[in-house]
Write an enzyme that holds these catalytic residues in place. Structure first.
Site, PDB file in Angstrom:
ATOM      1  N   GLY A 180       0.796  -1.212   0.000  1.00 54.54           N
ATOM      2  CA  GLY A 180       0.000   0.000   0.000  1.00 54.54           C
ATOM      3  C   GLY A 180       0.826   1.257   0.000  1.00 54.54           C
ATOM      4  O   GLY A 180       0.300   2.350   0.188  1.00 54.54           O
ATOM      5  N   PHE A 181       2.130   1.134  -0.221  1.00 55.25           N
ATOM      6  CA  PHE A 181       3.050   2.276  -0.190  1.00 55.25           C
ATOM      7  C   PHE A 181       3.771   2.433  -1.512  1.00 55.25           C
ATOM      8  O   PHE A 181       4.329   3.482  -1.812  1.00 55.25           O
ATOM      9  CB  PHE A 181       4.107   2.054   0.898  1.00 55.25           C
ATOM     10  N   ASP A 217      -1.116  -1.984  11.889  1.00 58.56           N
ATOM     11  CA  ASP A 217      -1.266  -2.789  10.666  1.00 58.56           C
ATOM     12  C   ASP A 217      -0.563  -4.134  10.822  1.00 58.56           C
ATOM     13  O   ASP A 217       0.179  -4.580   9.937  1.00 58.56           O
ATOM     14  CB  ASP A 217      -0.709  -2.034   9.458  1.00 58.56           C
TER      15      ASP A 217
END
Length: 522
Positions: free
Chosen positions: A34-35, A150
């Site tokens: 997600g980065f 997370d």
């Protein structure tokens, strides 16, 4: 000096990184999240030339300057063997890249459904990850607490030795470390399936939110599947809750571990994982408790494997000569249980679909003095779980094997205790079944005036259909002596309703574990 200036010694020029990754070539890319993308490459470091992982942040994924510097700061100040190590960073020409130690085995997610990891290896990974997360929640040197936000199996990396490394701190939050319950009001963030439902609904973040996510990971490790992603399966969290409450959690265990898993190790693991998923935050355990429970589960499993390993250290060789023919049969000691006779039939030769000769032998394995010493080393009665009632304890019943002369149908052992009935698996085609199964009962009071009844059942099957069940015999074991002795391991003669004594015998090991300090079996 600004906060950024104190990290200048970690800065790596963009040209060096481009050279190490082949200018971010597709061959160097080892993953994405997600980065942005993650690359691997060789860098010259203070440790010499080493392989590293490089996370290249992509602003399009929502992580920018704040998340970049937050992760650098966290990994610079918080160092632990189970947290991924920061080696450097790049902040040149609009590029934001973080350089970490390279975890060659990649993430735990890749091995959930893999036969490469046995139960002991999985336990060690869980213990390591739990220690890392416990450190973040209870840091030393007056650091602030970190709530990761997370925790998931893809953010637990594995190095060459399968050691767990917690990674990806882009969503993490600082919190005061001196309060039992620290609430932060923040927009919910994390990964669906792992995120704490209370945090998602209220926006109140606590360290117990990480505990919930870690509980999901524990059940992924146990069941060999992700908590999401398969439309043909019930969501994992709901499924494990149902099976746990119905005392059927063993049915969800990943298939390659079922035969070698110690039942007490499984129960300890499942108990602590289930508590992590409690809806109320105050009912979830602290990470320190989780570490202790997982360490106990690991120690129990290693003790069980050590006992089994003693019987794997040799091969039984039997030679038979008849009618000018010689046959040699080899049997592993792992097929034998101490003090239980095991029959074998040796085929001399087979011609025209009939045997020209053969012989039936019976093997009785008795450990040597040296082996007895090895077994004694593993005979430690562990403490009961930390949540055991103060005056109570854990009753362990381990069914070893039986001698059922003349019987070779399927057989199982049935346990009766406090109006509860449990059964071993069925063993077929042997008059000397070996179960090596363990059952645990968590009790609020010692069973001083109580009796455990064990019955051996003979089962007859026609194909897959069970036609009949017959009790071969039973034994009533008074538990008063066990409370004082802590451990017994005996063979019992079975009785029936017609005869006071039969030739059938059953070997049973009993333990009484309390929350007192560890004792040694005598």
């Amino acid at each position: 000096m600004s906060q950024i200036d104190q990290f200048q010694h970690l800065k790596i020029p963009l040209e060096v990184i481009q050279s190490a990754t082949g200018n971010f070539s597709a061959d160097s890319c080892i993953g994405r999240g997600g980065f942005g993308k993650v690359y691997k490459g060789q860098l010259v470091h203070s440790r010499g030339e080493i392989m590293v992982a490089l996370k290249r942040l992509d602003p399009a994924f929502g992580q920018g300057n704040t998340e970049f510097w937050k992760e650098i700061m966290m990994l610079s100040f918080y160092k632990h063997e189970n947290i991924i190590s920061l080696l450097g960073y790049c902040d040149d020409h609009g590029e934001k890249i973080i350089v970490y130690e390279y975890a060659s085995k990649k993430s735990l997610e890749a091995y959930l459904a893999s036969n490469n990891l046995n139960w002991v290896q999985r336990l060690k990974i869980c213990v390591g990850a739990a220690r890392g997360l416990a450190y973040l929640h209870n840091p030393t040197e007056n650091h602030l607490r970190i709530v990761h936000r997370d925790i998931k199996s893809s953010n637990i990396l594995l190095d060459d030795n399968w050691s767990a490394k917690i990674s990806d701190f882009g969503l993490s939050k600082f919190a005061p470390a001196n309060n039992q319950f620290t609430f932060l009001v923040t927009d919910p963030a994390g990964t669906p399936g792992y995120i704490d439902p209370m945090y998602y609904e209220t926006g109140l973040l606590t360290k117990e939110s990480d505990v919930y996510s870690f509980g999901v990971v524990l059940f992924e490790v146990l069941c060999g599947r992700l908590c999401y992603g398969n439309q043909n399966l019930q969501p994992l969290v709901g499924q494990v809750r149902d099976y746990y409450l119905e005392n059927k959690i063993s049915e969800l265990v990943y298939s390659n571990m079922k035969d070698t898993m110690d039942i007490t190790s499984l129960n300890l693991f499942a108990d602590i994982a289930y508590r992590c998923l409690c809806r109320e935050r105050k009912e979830r355990p602290l990470m320190i408790e989780i570490v202790k429970a997982l360490e106990s589960a690991l120690e129990i499993q290693e003790n069980a494997d050590e006992k089994a390993a003693v019987r794997r250290e040799g091969i039984l060789i039997v030679k038979q000569e008849k009618h000018c023919h010689v046959v040699t049969a080899r049997y592993k000691f792992s097929d034998l249980t101490p003090e239980i006779r095991t029959p074998y039939f040796l085929d001399i030769e087979r011609r025209f679909n009939f045997y020209t000769g053969g012989n039936r032998v019976e093997v009785l394995y008795k450990p040597s003095v040296y082996q007895d010493h090895i077994l004694a080393l593993s005979r430690s009665i562990l403490t009961a779980p930390v949540w055991t009632p103060k005056d109570g304890g854990l009753l362990i019943v381990r069914i070893h094997g039986a001698e059922l002369f003349g019987r070779s149908n399927c057989s199982c052992v049935q346990l009766f205790f406090r109006e509860e009935i449990r059964e071993t698996r069925s063993m077929s085609n042997t008059s000397n079944p070996v179960w090596l199964q363990e059952f645990a009962f968590l009790l609020e009071q010692p069973p001083t005036n109580e009796t455990l009844q064990l019955g051996v059942i003979d089962e007859v099957f026609l194909g897959q259909i069970r036609r009949s069940r017959e009790y071969l015999g039973y034994v009533n074991i008074r538990l008063a002596d066990l409370i004082n002795k802590k451990w017994t391991n005996e063979s019992y003669n079975l009785t029936t309703g017609f005869d006071s004594y039969t030739r059938y015998r059953l070997r049973v090991e009993l333990q009484w574990r309390t929350s007192d300090k560890i004792t040694t079996k005598r």
